[in-house]
Design an enzyme around this catalytic site. Structure first.
Site, mmCIF file in Angstrom:
data_model
loop_
_atom_site.group_PDB
_atom_site.id
_atom_site.type_symbol
_atom_site.label_atom_id
_atom_site.label_comp_id
_atom_site.label_asym_id
_atom_site.label_seq_id
_atom_site.Cartn_x
_atom_site.Cartn_y
_atom_site.Cartn_z
ATOM 1 N N MET A 135 -4.875 -0.579 -1.170
ATOM 2 C CA MET A 135 -3.476 -0.515 -0.746
ATOM 3 C C MET A 135 -3.312 -0.905 0.714
ATOM 4 O O MET A 135 -4.281 -0.970 1.477
ATOM 5 C CB MET A 135 -2.912 0.893 -0.969
ATOM 6 C CG MET A 135 -3.536 1.986 -0.136
ATOM 7 S SD MET A 135 -2.924 3.644 -0.575
ATOM 8 C CE MET A 135 -3.565 3.849 -2.230
ATOM 9 N N CYS A 136 -2.054 -1.206 1.072
ATOM 10 C CA CYS A 136 -1.697 -1.547 2.449
ATOM 11 C C CYS A 136 -2.459 -2.798 2.882
ATOM 12 O O CYS A 136 -2.427 -3.812 2.208
ATOM 13 C CB CYS A 136 -1.969 -0.338 3.352
ATOM 14 S SG CYS A 136 -1.256 -0.440 5.007
ATOM 15 N N ILE A 137 -3.203 -2.746 3.978
ATOM 16 C CA ILE A 137 -3.936 -3.893 4.498
ATOM 17 C C ILE A 137 -5.267 -4.113 3.776
ATOM 18 O O ILE A 137 -5.858 -5.197 3.844
ATOM 19 C CB ILE A 137 -4.193 -3.716 6.026
ATOM 20 C CG1 ILE A 137 -4.708 -4.998 6.691
ATOM 21 C CG2 ILE A 137 -5.158 -2.557 6.272
ATOM 22 C CD1 ILE A 137 -3.689 -6.094 6.770
#
Length: 214
Positions: A135-137
């Site tokens: 998730m995210c970066i």
């Protein structure tokens, strides 16, 4: 039988470690799904330390494993102890620690390297045929390890461009969505690459975790 999930952390704090809200929301979602989890982090020094109030770099050193322990009340192990055979799935949460401690993406762009213990874990779960969520970066690491992987970080032009340049297939995605790569058995969601509050971050994280726990 409940799923056993390994959760990979990168320190403590969005600017130089793990995004704390993402970690807590992920662990909450796992518990709500009836899954059990164990957190892991590398036993290394952080790339640097930032004051999260002023965003200024501090002249101090911190250990990634010790910092990760702050978030999870000490329930974290050295990633050197991680064995894919002991788990059904793996999740890597976000935060700039992924781009600074688990890899050098924040400093080298698409020429970045991944910490060997992290790439080893990523490959081990895939080789064992086990699902993994990022998730995210964190999805920016994927095309360095898995050729042509399909994933998302939302719609950030620069990071999406790096994924594409590395041979990955970036799919634009809303904060409450997930992208699934069936070939590599990987699921991704933007989380705080797009989320503006806890409720928005929770929407996508819940879906990622639900998919992991199918």
């Amino acid at each position: 039988m409940s799923k056993q999930v390994a959760v990979i952390l990168a320190g403590c704090g969005v600017y130089d470690g793990s995004e704390i809200n993402e970690v807590v929301l992920t662990l909450l979602a796992l518990e709500e799904q009836g899954a059990r989890y164990q957190c892991f982090a590398p036993n290394i020094e952080q790339a640097h330390v930032l004051d999260h109030l002023s965003s200024e770099e501090q002249s101090q050193t911190r250990n990634v494993l010790q910092e990760a322990a702050r978030i999870v009340r000490g329930n974290v192990k050295d990633i050197a102890e991680l064995k894919a055979a002991d788990f059904d799935a793996m999740i890597m949460t976000g935060g700039f620690g992924v781009a600074k401690n688990l890899s050098s993406f924040a400093f080298k762009g698409q020429d970045f390297d991944i910490l060997p213990c992290i790439s080893k874990a990523m490959k081990a779960f895939h080789s064992a045929g086990k699902i993994a969520g990022y998730m995210c970066i964190a999805p920016v690491l994927l095309p360095k390890v898995f050729e042509g992987v399909k994933c998302t970080i939302g719609n950030d032009v620069d990071v999406a461009g790096a994924i594409t340049a590395l041979g990955g297939q970036h799919v634009e995605c809303s904060v409450d969505g997930i992208v699934v790569d069936d070939q590599y058995n990987i699921v991704t969601t933007p989380a705080y690459m797009l989320a503006e509050n806890l409720k928005q971050a929770k929407s996508g994280i819940d879906k990622l975790v639900a998919h992991i726990c199918l």
